[in-house]
Scaffold this motif. Structure first.
Motif, mmCIF file in Angstrom:
data_model
loop_
_atom_site.group_PDB
_atom_site.id
_atom_site.type_symbol
_atom_site.label_atom_id
_atom_site.label_comp_id
_atom_site.label_asym_id
_atom_site.label_seq_id
_atom_site.Cartn_x
_atom_site.Cartn_y
_atom_site.Cartn_z
ATOM 1 N N GLY A 127 71.800 81.558 89.112
ATOM 2 C CA GLY A 127 72.777 80.686 88.461
ATOM 3 C C GLY A 127 72.899 79.346 89.144
ATOM 4 N N PHE A 128 73.495 78.413 88.398
ATOM 5 C CA PHE A 128 73.773 77.076 88.923
ATOM 6 C C PHE A 128 75.273 76.834 88.873
ATOM 7 N N PRO A 129 76.001 77.224 89.932
ATOM 8 C CA PRO A 129 77.464 77.051 89.920
ATOM 9 C C PRO A 129 77.927 75.667 90.352
ATOM 10 N N GLU A 130 76.992 74.711 90.542
ATOM 11 C CA GLU A 130 77.369 73.392 91.084
ATOM 12 C C GLU A 130 78.486 72.718 90.293
ATOM 13 N N VAL A 131 78.478 72.926 88.945
ATOM 14 C CA VAL A 131 79.477 72.263 88.109
ATOM 15 C C VAL A 131 80.887 72.628 88.566
ATOM 16 N N LYS A 132 81.031 73.845 89.105
ATOM 17 C CA LYS A 132 82.358 74.275 89.547
ATOM 18 C C LYS A 132 82.789 73.571 90.835
ATOM 19 N N LEU A 133 81.819 72.923 91.483
ATOM 20 C CA LEU A 133 82.124 72.145 92.694
ATOM 21 C C LEU A 133 82.258 70.666 92.355
ATOM 22 N N GLY A 134 82.195 70.353 91.053
ATOM 23 C CA GLY A 134 82.303 68.955 90.646
ATOM 24 C C GLY A 134 81.018 68.179 90.824
ATOM 25 N N VAL A 135 79.895 68.882 90.975
ATOM 26 C CA VAL A 135 78.612 68.177 91.072
ATOM 27 C C VAL A 135 77.625 68.768 90.064
ATOM 28 N N MET A 136 76.378 68.797 90.410
ATOM 29 C CA MET A 136 75.328 69.300 89.505
ATOM 30 C C MET A 136 74.119 69.670 90.355
ATOM 31 N N PRO A 137 73.147 70.363 89.778
ATOM 32 C CA PRO A 137 71.948 70.664 90.573
ATOM 33 C C PRO A 137 71.269 69.372 91.025
ATOM 34 N N GLY A 138 70.649 69.417 92.206
ATOM 35 C CA GLY A 138 70.024 68.197 92.731
ATOM 36 C C GLY A 138 68.596 68.393 93.198
ATOM 37 N N ALA A 139 68.165 69.647 93.343
ATOM 38 C CA ALA A 139 66.807 69.889 93.847
ATOM 39 C C ALA A 139 65.900 70.378 92.711
ATOM 40 N N GLY A 140 66.079 69.763 91.549
ATOM 41 C CA GLY A 140 65.144 70.047 90.446
ATOM 42 C C GLY A 140 65.652 71.052 89.423
ATOM 43 N N GLY A 141 66.849 71.584 89.618
ATOM 44 C CA GLY A 141 67.345 72.655 88.740
ATOM 45 C C GLY A 141 67.383 72.282 87.267
ATOM 46 N N THR A 142 67.885 71.072 86.947
ATOM 47 C CA THR A 142 67.974 70.691 85.527
ATOM 48 C C THR A 142 66.578 70.593 84.910
ATOM 49 N N GLN A 143 65.614 70.185 85.712
ATOM 50 C CA GLN A 143 64.262 69.984 85.177
ATOM 51 C C GLN A 143 63.533 71.323 85.026
ATOM 52 N N PHE A 144 63.540 72.114 86.093
ATOM 53 C CA PHE A 144 62.852 73.415 86.028
ATOM 54 C C PHE A 144 63.424 74.271 84.901
ATOM 55 N N LEU A 145 64.750 74.336 84.828
ATOM 56 C CA LEU A 145 65.363 75.250 83.865
ATOM 57 C C LEU A 145 65.107 74.788 82.428
ATOM 58 N N THR A 146 65.179 73.486 82.206
ATOM 59 C CA THR A 146 64.945 72.973 80.852
ATOM 60 C C THR A 146 63.507 73.220 80.418
ATOM 61 N N LYS A 147 62.573 73.031 81.348
ATOM 62 C CA LYS A 147 61.174 73.280 80.990
ATOM 63 C C LYS A 147 60.956 74.767 80.693
ATOM 64 N N ALA A 148 61.715 75.626 81.349
ATOM 65 C CA ALA A 148 61.542 77.066 81.129
ATOM 66 C C ALA A 148 62.289 77.564 79.895
ATOM 67 N N MET A 149 63.498 77.047 79.639
ATOM 68 C CA MET A 149 64.352 77.640 78.600
ATOM 69 C C MET A 149 64.583 76.736 77.405
#
Ligand code: CO8
Length: 256
Positions: A127-149
């Motif tokens: 999971g990517f819980p970063e949003v709950k910390l007021g941030v977002m993924p930073g080490a490629g999470g948005t890119q890897f996950l979008t390419k996969a899903m």
């Protein structure tokens, strides 16, 4: 000398054990430096053919170290440039397998996604819980996950920050093998030994071509594939593989 990982080998498999159990293997910068330096060392070591990164029963890694990030500023991040070291993982030529038991969250999930293959426990928690910390993924999470899903599923998971069941990760091809938690390491080692018997030069040429397919146009990808196909014919293993076929015996690949 490593403070946060243990590294060892079993036959021709190089193993990195994340070793910060008191904080569920939360990744501070020094730990990421150690992981990447060890991957590079295994990559240069002729005795190693395949690498494994694993955590412990409770966690692969529960994300970047929040304590370390809490006082970060845009300029401190710009000056430290924490993601440059992550980019070096993409330059590793040998296969890397992530073994995921327990939590693989945030930066921990991103570390697994930087590996070529993932073997996970049925009850692993991605999971990517970063949003709950007021941030977002930073080490490629948005890119890897979008390419996969695809964007819709990726947005749903990253916006809500909710755990992604391992079964879903498996269905989307993020996880290669899903097994009972007590069998995860065994399954990963089986896969590693299987890969270690393959011709190493073919494996690295295939790795480059397959990862390139994610970004290149079809024609550019086919051109790269062709060049790598030709390079394979420079290897002793090509001669051995084809000769063994004609002699009706199993090949022995030496990585030359
Ligand atoms: N950072 C620092 N400490 C952590 C982290 C973390 N990510 N995760 C767990 N810990 C610590 C806890 O604070 C706790 O410490 P202590 O015993 O001193 O209180 C210890 O680990 C055990 O954790 P819990 O008691 O919370 O264990 P539970 O089983 O109750 O809960 C959870 C497990 C659900 C995983 C919970 O610990 C949790 O929510 N952790 C945070 C998960 C998270 O938000 N991860 C994302 C972090 S942000 C990120 O990854 C950004 C990536 C960008 C790239 C990074 C580049 C450097």
């Amino acid at each position: 000398m490593s403070n946060y990982i243990r590294a060892f080998s079993q036959d021709d498999i190089g193993i990195i054990q994340l070793d910060r159990p008191e904080v569920l293997n939360a990744l501070n910068r020094e730990m990421v430096d150690e992981i990447v330096a060890q991957l590079e060392s295994f990559d240069q070591n002729n005795a190693i053919r395949v690498m494994i990164i694993k955590g412990n029963e409770k966690a692969f890694a529960a994300g970047a170290d929040i304590e370390e990030m809490v006082h970060s500023t845009p300029l401190s991040l710009e000056m430290v440039n924490p993601f440059a070291v992550w980019d070096r993982i993409s330059l590793i030529k040998k296969p890397i397998i992530a073994v995921v038991n327990g939590f693989a969250l945030g930066g921990g999930f991103e570390l697994a996604l930087h590996c070529d293959l993932i073997v996970a426990a049925e009850d692993a928690k991605f999971g990517f819980p970063e949003v709950k910390l007021g941030v977002m993924p930073g080490a490629g999470g948005t890119q890897f996950l979008t390419k996969a899903m695809g964007p819709r599923k990726a947005l749903e998971f990253i916006w809500l920050g909710e755990p992604m069941p391992a079964k879903i990760a498996y269905q989307f091809g993020i996880v290669n093998r899903l097994v009972a938690s007590e069998l995860v390491e065994e399954e990963a080692m089986r896969l590693a030994y299987q890969l270690a018997l393959q011709p190493p030069i073919s494996l690295r040429l295939i790795k480059e071509a397959v990862h390139a397919a994610v970004d290149l146009s079809l024609q550019d990808g086919k051109n790269l594939e062709r060049k790598n196909f030709y390079i394979a014919f420079a290897s002793e293993d090509q001669k051995e593989g084809m000769q063994a076929f004609t002699e009706k015996r199993p090949p022995t690949f030496r990585g030359m």
